[in-house]
Scaffold this motif. Structure first.
Motif, PDB file in Angstrom:
ATOM      1  N   LEU A 262      27.837  41.838  41.420  1.00 25.66           N
ATOM      2  CA  LEU A 262      29.029  42.362  40.758  1.00 25.66           C
ATOM      3  C   LEU A 262      28.670  43.623  39.962  1.00 25.66           C
ATOM      4  CD1 LEU A 262      30.700  39.040  39.537  1.00 25.66           C
ATOM      5  CD2 LEU A 262      31.029  40.292  41.684  1.00 25.66           C
ATOM      6  N   PRO A 263      29.598  44.559  39.825  1.00 24.32           N
ATOM      7  CA  PRO A 263      29.276  45.860  39.200  1.00 24.32           C
ATOM      8  C   PRO A 263      29.073  45.746  37.695  1.00 24.32           C
ATOM      9  CG  PRO A 263      31.625  45.713  39.661  1.00 24.32           C
ATOM     10  CD  PRO A 263      30.998  44.505  40.290  1.00 24.32           C
ATOM     11  N   ARG A 264      28.023  46.430  37.208  1.00 25.17           N
ATOM     12  CA  ARG A 264      27.721  46.421  35.779  1.00 25.17           C
ATOM     13  C   ARG A 264      27.537  47.853  35.289  1.00 25.17           C
ATOM     14  NH1 ARG A 264      22.848  43.374  34.242  1.00 25.17           N
ATOM     15  NH2 ARG A 264      21.894  44.614  35.902  1.00 25.17           N
ATOM     16  N   GLY A 265      27.713  48.021  33.983  1.00 22.76           N
ATOM     17  CA  GLY A 265      27.593  49.336  33.379  1.00 22.76           C
ATOM     18  C   GLY A 265      26.217  49.595  32.808  1.00 22.76           C
ATOM     19  N   THR A 266      26.107  50.643  31.999  1.00 21.68           N
ATOM     20  CA  THR A 266      24.813  51.077  31.494  1.00 21.68           C
ATOM     21  C   THR A 266      24.164  50.058  30.563  1.00 21.68           C
ATOM     22  OG1 THR A 266      25.953  52.280  29.735  1.00 21.68           O
ATOM     23  CG2 THR A 266      25.375  53.519  31.702  1.00 21.68           C
ATOM     24  N   SER A 267      24.960  49.261  29.860  1.00 17.07           N
ATOM     25  CA  SER A 267      24.405  48.255  28.953  1.00 17.07           C
ATOM     26  C   SER A 267      24.191  46.917  29.643  1.00 17.07           C
ATOM     27  CB  SER A 267      25.346  48.044  27.761  1.00 17.07           C
ATOM     28  OG  SER A 267      26.528  47.378  28.187  1.00 17.07           O
ATOM     29  N   GLY A 268      24.564  46.830  30.922  1.00 16.52           N
ATOM     30  CA  GLY A 268      24.442  45.568  31.651  1.00 16.52           C
ATOM     31  C   GLY A 268      25.703  44.744  31.654  1.00 16.52           C
ATOM     32  N   GLY A 269      26.745  45.196  30.952  1.00 18.15           N
ATOM     33  CA  GLY A 269      28.011  44.464  30.925  1.00 18.15           C
ATOM     34  C   GLY A 269      28.805  44.682  32.199  1.00 18.15           C
ATOM     35  N   LEU A 270      29.623  43.688  32.550  1.00 21.22           N
ATOM     36  CA  LEU A 270      30.463  43.803  33.738  1.00 21.22           C
ATOM     37  C   LEU A 270      31.514  44.886  33.558  1.00 21.22           C
ATOM     38  CD1 LEU A 270      30.841  40.012  34.473  1.00 21.22           C
ATOM     39  CD2 LEU A 270      30.020  41.698  36.118  1.00 21.22           C
ATOM     40  N   LEU A 271      31.859  45.546  34.653  1.00 20.78           N
ATOM     41  CA  LEU A 271      32.867  46.593  34.645  1.00 20.78           C
ATOM     42  C   LEU A 271      34.169  46.052  35.211  1.00 20.78           C
ATOM     43  CD1 LEU A 271      30.710  49.612  35.886  1.00 20.78           C
ATOM     44  CD2 LEU A 271      31.433  49.105  33.540  1.00 20.78           C
ATOM     45  N   THR A 272      35.258  46.283  34.487  1.00 20.91           N
ATOM     46  CA  THR A 272      36.559  45.778  34.913  1.00 20.91           C
ATOM     47  C   THR A 272      37.577  46.915  34.929  1.00 20.91           C
ATOM     48  OG1 THR A 272      37.382  45.258  32.694  1.00 20.91           O
ATOM     49  CG2 THR A 272      36.019  43.575  33.782  1.00 20.91           C
ATOM     50  N   ASP A 273      38.745  46.624  35.528  1.00 25.52           N
ATOM     51  CA  ASP A 273      39.857  47.564  35.439  1.00 25.52           C
ATOM     52  C   ASP A 273      40.708  47.213  34.225  1.00 25.52           C
ATOM     53  OD1 ASP A 273      41.425  45.378  36.169  1.00 25.52           O
ATOM     54  OD2 ASP A 273      41.662  46.025  38.248  1.00 25.52           O
ATOM     55  N   LEU A 274      41.867  47.839  34.093  1.00 26.18           N
ATOM     56  CA  LEU A 274      42.701  47.617  32.917  1.00 26.18           C
ATOM     57  C   LEU A 274      43.237  46.194  32.824  1.00 26.18           C
ATOM     58  CD1 LEU A 274      44.745  50.959  32.808  1.00 26.18           C
ATOM     59  CD2 LEU A 274      42.881  50.270  31.303  1.00 26.18           C
ATOM     60  N   SER A 275      43.321  45.499  33.965  1.00 25.35           N
ATOM     61  CA  SER A 275      43.799  44.116  33.959  1.00 25.35           C
ATOM     62  C   SER A 275      42.681  43.117  33.694  1.00 25.35           C
ATOM     63  CB  SER A 275      44.474  43.779  35.299  1.00 25.35           C
ATOM     64  OG  SER A 275      43.508  43.667  36.334  1.00 25.35           O
ATOM     65  N   MET A 276      41.474  43.615  33.430  1.00 26.85           N
ATOM     66  CA  MET A 276      40.258  42.823  33.226  1.00 26.85           C
ATOM     67  C   MET A 276      39.759  42.199  34.526  1.00 26.85           C
ATOM     68  SD  MET A 276      39.764  43.604  30.129  1.00 26.85           S
ATOM     69  CE  MET A 276      38.186  42.799  30.017  1.00 26.85           C
ATOM     70  N   ARG A 277      40.214  42.710  35.643  1.00 24.52           N
ATOM     71  CA  ARG A 277      39.712  42.280  36.952  1.00 24.52           C
ATOM     72  C   ARG A 277      38.406  43.020  37.232  1.00 24.52           C
ATOM     73  NH1 ARG A 277      43.384  40.710  41.060  1.00 24.52           N
ATOM     74  NH2 ARG A 277      44.919  41.945  39.932  1.00 24.52           N
ATOM     75  N   VAL A 278      37.388  42.305  37.683  1.00 27.23           N
ATOM     76  CA  VAL A 278      36.114  42.933  38.008  1.00 27.23           C
ATOM     77  C   VAL A 278      36.327  43.957  39.119  1.00 27.23           C
ATOM     78  CG1 VAL A 278      33.782  42.550  38.913  1.00 27.23           C
ATOM     79  CG2 VAL A 278      34.772  40.945  37.266  1.00 27.23           C
ATOM     80  N   ARG A 279      35.818  45.147  38.913  1.00 25.82           N
ATOM     81  CA  ARG A 279      36.058  46.235  39.850  1.00 25.82           C
ATOM     82  C   ARG A 279      35.612  45.876  41.260  1.00 25.82           C
ATOM     83  NH1 ARG A 279      34.073  51.537  36.304  1.00 25.82           N
ATOM     84  NH2 ARG A 279      35.333  51.070  34.436  1.00 25.82           N
TER      85      ARG A 279
END
Length: 458
Positions: A262-279
């Motif tokens: 699943l996609p993660r950002g620079t800090s290791g947190g999951l990345l979501t869209d505005l609806s909090m759905r995982v990208r």
């Protein structure tokens, strides 16, 4: 038609808010909800743990908003003491392990919610696992520390880290009668503030009898013949300790998500869209301390572990899974804390944050009081304000002061969210009476000074 199944991984703020909101919108015959939580507790305030340890909160259960039994009565199949150990995204199922029996089993899902939270930073140092070295993240952690304090004869405590948890725990230990030393790597305590404001926090802590050691990287925990910690070691010194508390911070708990791709950002947190759905994943949502959120001021994503965000994420997720519609637009980075009678607040960008995103800015610092100067109980505070050069757009505010200082940051948080300029802020119609503020509220005094500096060309 069979009911859909919503599986929630993590039973605290984001996860159970999502489950509860989805249940309000969809009945048991339409949506089956299964939630897994590795600890014994659900829906509790982790932010309240330092105050429970300090004695402000009398009982552990006062921090629990809703028990597993209460969730079950609302039609949520909540399985505590059970840890999800694998995600099978293509197969739409999770593998869960009963932590007592060791038994494992797969559970399928139609909708998956990841609310796995964050893990305390616990560096692999010698002695870090000694029995009197404590993190403070869960209710079990808090109880373990309280038990240690009750049976410890010595009265020396070392706190490693000087962020929110570090300063809050310094106060808690001070109130237990301990001689407290705070050891941290930063230039000043509270790295979420600019150094000049952090210096004020340091001076106040020192005045309270807390020893603050800046620029000290911990190299290990010294243990005695009994295996218990007896000192905290740095490159330059050892600090005697009968109890050690770790307040180094947290990182997103996303190992499962990483293994599942699943996609993660620079800090290791999951990345979501505005609806909090995982990208990129139609049927997977994520919220709480395991995600990165959009910073509305900088335009970048960042990891912020706060219960306020987690509950909002859960409400958004539950609404969307339940057939409604909601979004989470982002944050401005507001936080407030205290150490004894010193209140510490911030919102928006620090100077180095503004530099990092290429903004040019001006700063002003003012000193004022919480009430009219002639009114009994007026307490001093310092307000630092940062505004974008030329446009005057508010970029950030930091406040350090005594009673009545901290929550004033909310005015700045609203102004940041609205994209106001400092000049626009000077006209805000804030409440006034001598017991509550001077004629010019300290935040507006800072806005006036920032406006004057903008007009003068910085």
């Amino acid at each position: 038609m069979a009911a859909e199944r919503m599986v929630v991984v993590g039973g605290d703020a984001a996860g159970m808010s999502a489950a509860s909101q989805a249940r309000r919108l969809r009945g048991r015959d339409e949506l089956e909800i299964v939630a897994f939580e590795r600890t014994r507790f659900t829906s509790y305030s982790a932010c309240g743990i330092p105050y429970w340890i300090a004695g402000d909160v009398r009982e552990r259960d006062a921090l629990v908003a809703r028990t597993p039994r209460e969730h079950a009565e609302r039609g949520i199949d909540l399985r505590t003491g059970t840890e999800v150990v694998e995600l099978d995204v293509p197969g739409q199922r999770v593998l869960a392990r009963d932590l007592e029996s060791g038994e494992e089993g797969w559970t399928g899902y139609d909708k998956l919610v990841l609310a796995t939270g964050a893990s305390p930073v616990r560096p692999p140092l010698p002695g870090i696992d000694a029995p009197n070295v404590h993190g403070v993240q869960t209710l079990d952690d808090g109880q373990a520390l309280i038990d240690t304090l009750a049976r410890t004869e010595g009265r020396r405590a070392v706190v490693v880290g000087a962020g929110y948890i570090g300063v809050e725990m310094a106060e808690a230990l001070l109130r237990h009668g301990y001689e407290v030393t705070v050891v941290h790597r930063g230039e000043q305590p509270m790295s979420t503030l600019d150094p000049d404001m952090g210096r004020m926090v340091r001076d106040a802590m020192t005045g309270m009898g807390i020893t603050v050691v800046d620029g000290a990287a911990v190299t290990g925990i010294v243990t005695g013949a009994d295996g218990r910690a007896c000192a905290v070691a740095t490159d330059d010194a050892e600090y005697p300790a009968d109890v050690v508390v770790l307040g180094i911070g947290v990182r997103p708990r996303t190992e499962l998500a990483e293994a599942a791709g699943l996609p993660r950002g620079t800090s290791g947190g999951l990345l979501t869209d505005l609806s909090m759905r995982v990208r990129g994943h139609e049927d997977i949502w994520a919220g709480g301390d395991c995600v990165e959120v959009l910073d509305l001021v900088s335009g970048r994503t960042r990891h912020i572990a706060l219960g306020t965000h987690a509950n909002k994420h859960g409400q958004v997720i539950g609404a969307n899974v339940g057939g409604g519609y909601a979004t989470f637009p982002g944050v401005v980075g507001t936080a407030v804390s205290k150490v004894c009678d010193l209140e510490i607040a911030r919102t928006g960008l620090r100077e180095k944050d503004a530099h990092a995103v290429g903004l040019r800015f001006d700063t002003v610092t003012i000193r004022s009081t919480s009430r009219a100067g002639y009114f009994p109980g007026a307490a001093e505070m310092t307000v630092k304000m940062t505004a974008e050069r030329r446009t005057g757009r508010l970029l950030g505010v930091q406040i350090v002061g005594r009673e009545g200082a901290g929550k004033r940051v909310d005015v700045a948080a609203v102004a940041l969210t609205a994209g106001m300029t400092v000049e626009q802020m000077t006209s805000l119609d804030l409440g006034y009476a001598p017991p509550f503020s001077p004629v010019w509220d300290p935040v507006l005094v800072a806005a006036r000074k920032a406006t004057a500096k903008q007009r003068a060309g910085g």
